[in-house]
Design a protein around this motif. Structure first.
Motif, mmCIF file in Angstrom:
data_model
loop_
_atom_site.group_PDB
_atom_site.id
_atom_site.type_symbol
_atom_site.label_atom_id
_atom_site.label_comp_id
_atom_site.label_asym_id
_atom_site.label_seq_id
_atom_site.Cartn_x
_atom_site.Cartn_y
_atom_site.Cartn_z
ATOM 1 N N GLY A 184 -10.317 6.374 -13.533
ATOM 2 C CA GLY A 184 -10.348 5.562 -12.375
ATOM 3 C C GLY A 184 -9.208 4.624 -12.418
ATOM 4 O O GLY A 184 -8.109 4.839 -12.804
ATOM 5 N N PRO A 185 -9.459 3.662 -11.346
ATOM 6 C CA PRO A 185 -8.143 2.758 -11.136
ATOM 7 C C PRO A 185 -7.680 1.935 -12.435
ATOM 8 O O PRO A 185 -6.450 1.821 -12.479
ATOM 9 C CB PRO A 185 -8.885 1.978 -10.356
ATOM 10 C CG PRO A 185 -9.864 2.463 -9.586
ATOM 11 C CD PRO A 185 -10.611 3.470 -10.740
ATOM 12 N N SER A 220 -5.448 4.357 -14.050
ATOM 13 C CA SER A 220 -4.246 4.920 -13.224
ATOM 14 C C SER A 220 -3.205 3.823 -13.649
ATOM 15 O O SER A 220 -2.115 4.071 -13.406
ATOM 16 C CB SER A 220 -4.498 4.948 -11.914
ATOM 17 O OG SER A 220 -3.673 5.047 -11.047
ATOM 18 N N ALA A 221 -3.656 2.461 -13.622
ATOM 19 C CA ALA A 221 -2.800 1.339 -13.807
ATOM 20 C C ALA A 221 -2.385 1.491 -15.227
ATOM 21 O O ALA A 221 -1.100 1.229 -15.497
ATOM 22 C CB ALA A 221 -3.453 0.033 -13.736
ATOM 23 N N GLU A 249 -8.989 6.888 -5.480
ATOM 24 C CA GLU A 249 -8.770 5.877 -6.131
ATOM 25 C C GLU A 249 -7.667 5.816 -7.231
ATOM 26 O O GLU A 249 -7.046 4.826 -7.384
ATOM 27 C CB GLU A 249 -10.260 5.548 -6.916
ATOM 28 C CG GLU A 249 -11.545 5.220 -6.367
ATOM 29 C CD GLU A 249 -12.628 5.338 -6.913
ATOM 30 O OE1 GLU A 249 -12.717 4.594 -7.901
ATOM 31 O OE2 GLU A 249 -13.569 6.135 -6.755
ATOM 32 N N VAL A 250 -7.467 6.984 -7.749
ATOM 33 C CA VAL A 250 -6.285 6.913 -8.779
ATOM 34 C C VAL A 250 -4.869 6.897 -8.074
ATOM 35 O O VAL A 250 -4.140 6.094 -8.460
ATOM 36 C CB VAL A 250 -6.383 8.208 -9.451
ATOM 37 C CG1 VAL A 250 -4.843 8.431 -10.309
ATOM 38 C CG2 VAL A 250 -7.379 8.152 -10.508
ATOM 39 N N ASP A 307 -4.343 5.620 -4.950
ATOM 40 C CA ASP A 307 -4.217 4.354 -4.273
ATOM 41 C C ASP A 307 -3.372 3.342 -5.264
ATOM 42 O O ASP A 307 -2.548 2.551 -4.882
ATOM 43 C CB ASP A 307 -5.479 3.895 -3.890
ATOM 44 C CG ASP A 307 -5.211 2.603 -3.098
ATOM 45 O OD1 ASP A 307 -4.632 2.637 -1.969
ATOM 46 O OD2 ASP A 307 -5.782 1.540 -3.501
ATOM 47 N N VAL A 308 -3.849 3.359 -6.415
ATOM 48 C CA VAL A 308 -3.056 2.548 -7.498
ATOM 49 C C VAL A 308 -1.685 2.731 -7.506
ATOM 50 O O VAL A 308 -0.713 1.819 -7.585
ATOM 51 C CB VAL A 308 -3.747 2.380 -8.926
ATOM 52 C CG1 VAL A 308 -3.087 1.695 -9.842
ATOM 53 C CG2 VAL A 308 -5.133 2.145 -8.868
ATOM 54 N N TRP A 309 -1.125 3.954 -7.555
ATOM 55 C CA TRP A 309 0.234 4.343 -7.635
ATOM 56 C C TRP A 309 1.030 3.988 -6.328
ATOM 57 O O TRP A 309 2.171 3.331 -6.555
ATOM 58 C CB TRP A 309 0.265 5.718 -8.126
ATOM 59 C CG TRP A 309 -0.299 6.268 -9.223
ATOM 60 C CD1 TRP A 309 -0.533 5.692 -10.226
ATOM 61 C CD2 TRP A 309 -0.719 7.747 -9.513
ATOM 62 N NE1 TRP A 309 -1.092 6.338 -11.146
ATOM 63 C CE2 TRP A 309 -1.067 7.685 -10.638
ATOM 64 C CE3 TRP A 309 -0.425 8.972 -8.669
ATOM 65 C CZ2 TRP A 309 -1.608 8.818 -11.175
ATOM 66 C CZ3 TRP A 309 -0.935 10.139 -9.375
ATOM 67 C CH2 TRP A 309 -1.590 10.303 -10.513
#
Length: 489
Positions: free
Chosen positions: A48-49, A52-53, A218-219, A221-223
């Motif tokens: 999830g986000p 990813s972060a 969602e993943v 978008d963080v990048w």
């Protein structure tokens, strides 16, 4: 390492972040299924986000150390990875077949192809050069440096779960860039196994991070929102590529896009028909037709159409279809039920508009997502399958008489990834190749991919090139330093 060993090496489906296997931060998982049976192979952690972060954090922390690692040392690690993949080719091929469905012979070929990217870019790692020269006006010198772009993020498809990952990972590592990778949700296990092998051969923690997930948006978008991610590379559909390009544009992120294809396969009147049939089987049926550069439209000159159709139809009808792990199978199942539904819809549309089934192989009884090898003739220009990727073992044949008219039809597509030409005349073949709007052309060849050659398309088939000498350029920035150098009497 056997399949069970790979499962252990891949953390039983956990995420691989910062050199460690870990579950998703919120504990989410999703199932990965065997296309031959529909049964669940394993539950895999769904990033999830927050994950990813965390992956970007790990890559950013590893950046300084990896980009300052001597090119020779980076090269040695890539060479070791090439050897490791070849040593475990059998096990990796079985894993690909289990989650992707392709015939084991195709999976083996993919492993060796995927490994070659590590060998090729191991050799390119030590050839990243700088230049030094005089300013024409005098008084100073030009120093031009090639430096790693920084943290890179990748999204890869399910049809080549090993090769599409290594085609991106290898040049990034060679250039000195750490990576974060989101493999396709249908086929995450191979990418996790690749990450495990990279750790075994000594890649430092955080340099390669793999995030399986069924929440791709969602993943990613963080990048796009993280300024530390300076390169994004995607392989997949043109429709998804357009969405990602818009996101990248909002943050001015450097991108490489390898998108959809609609490859014409042209058989000229002077072609060696037997050779053309062999090439057609390679270009259409490798990986069950689930390949972006697969031959999608067959334009056959009327002088050889009857012979080509008969011989090609016989070859397609005799394809051995079944579970990819079974002995002698050359056509496995499609990746999932949705793929079969899409292919059947395209065939039904063509038949409703007047096409005919010229040849068709069998379909296995029982479970699994199978579609038979099929040849269609009398396919009209308004058939949907001539204007979209079939992504399956279906070959529509269109006859032609005039070369100019045929080329207009072949180029009448928003895509321009690959094309194929069979001709007994080199001059004719090269003339047609030059006029085709495609980034790659197979001239009297049905297999064109090579890690040492630039892979990519024109028009809406993508931006940039992967592989070849051009492949490492995508991960390097050019820096110019003006060095004061007064003239000495």
């Amino acid at each position: 390492m056997d399949v069970d060993g790979i499962a252990k090496a891949s953390g039983s489906g956990d995420l691989f972040i910062g050199g460690r296997w870990r579950p998703a931060a919120d504990g989410r998982t999703y199932p990965v299924s065997d296309p031959a049976t529909g049964t669940v192979i394993r539950e895999v952690s769904a990033a999830g986000p927050a994950d990813s972060a965390a992956a970007v954090d790990a890559a950013a922390e590893a950046l300084d150390g990896w980009r300052s690692t001597a090119p020779r040392r980076r090269s040695e690690i890539l060479h070791d990875m090439f050897a490791a993949m070849r040593d475990h080719a059998g096990e990796l091929a079985r894993l690909i077949t289990l989650e992707n469905g392709k015939a084991l012979r195709d999976a083996r070929a993919e492993v060796f192809y995927a490994a070659e990217f590590f060998r090729w870019f191991a050799e390119e790692a030590v050839r990243i050069g700088s230049s030094f020269g005089d300013a024409p006006a005098g008084g100073f010198r030009h120093l031009v440096r090639r430096q790693p772009v920084g943290v890179t993020a990748f999204v890869t498809p399910w049809n080549f779960p090993a090769a599409m990952a290594t085609r991106k990972i290898a040049p990034a590592l060679a250039a000195g860039c750490p990576v974060v990778l989101k493999p396709a949700p249908d086929t995450p296990l191979t990418a996790l196994a690749v990450a495990g092998l990279l750790a075994e051969v000594g890649l430092p923690d955080g340099v390669c991070n793999v995030l399986p997930t069924d929440r791709a948006a969602e993943v990613a978008d963080v990048w796009f929102r993280d300024d530390r991610v300076r390169k994004f590379s995607f392989t997949g559909s043109t429709a998804t590529g357009r969405v990602l390009l818009r996101q990248a544009a909002d943050h001015v992120v450097n991108v490489t896009m390898e998108l959809g294809g609609n490859a014409p396969f042209i058989v000229c009147p002077d072609a060696d028909v037997d050779a053309a049939v062999r090439g057609a089987m390679d270009a259409k049926m490798r990986g069950g037709g689930e390949v972006c550069i697969a031959a999608n439209r067959f334009y056959v000159h009327e002088d050889v159409a009857e012979e080509f159709t008969a011989k090609f139809g016989a070859a397609m009808a005799s394809v051995h279809i079944g579970a990819g792990l079974d002995e002698g199978v050359t056509l496995g199942p499609m990746v999932n039920e949705a793929a079969v539904t899409k292919i059947q819809g395209l065939v039904d549309d063509a038949l409703d508009k007047g096409a005919k089934i010229a040849a068709q192989g069998p379909t296995p009884e029982g479970p699994g997502w199978y579609f038979p090898a099929t040849v269609l003739t009398d396919v009209p220009d308004d058939a949907e399958m001539l204007h979209t990727e079939v992504f399956g073992p279906v070959a529509p044949i269109v006859t032609y008489r005039d070369e100019d008219e045929m080329l207009a039809r072949a180029n009448d597509s928003e895509h321009g990834l690959a094309s194929y030409v069979y001709s007994g005349s080199l001059s004719r073949g090269l003339r047609i190749s030059d006029r085709l709007e495609a980034g790659m052309v197979g001239l009297n060849r049905g297999l064109i991919s090579d890690p040492a050659a630039p892979f990519g398309g024109v028009k809406q088939s993508g931006l940039g090139r992967e592989g070849g000498r051009e492949g490492i350029d995508a991960f390097l920035e050019t820096k110019y330093i003006a060095v004061d150098w007064p003239n000495i009497p």
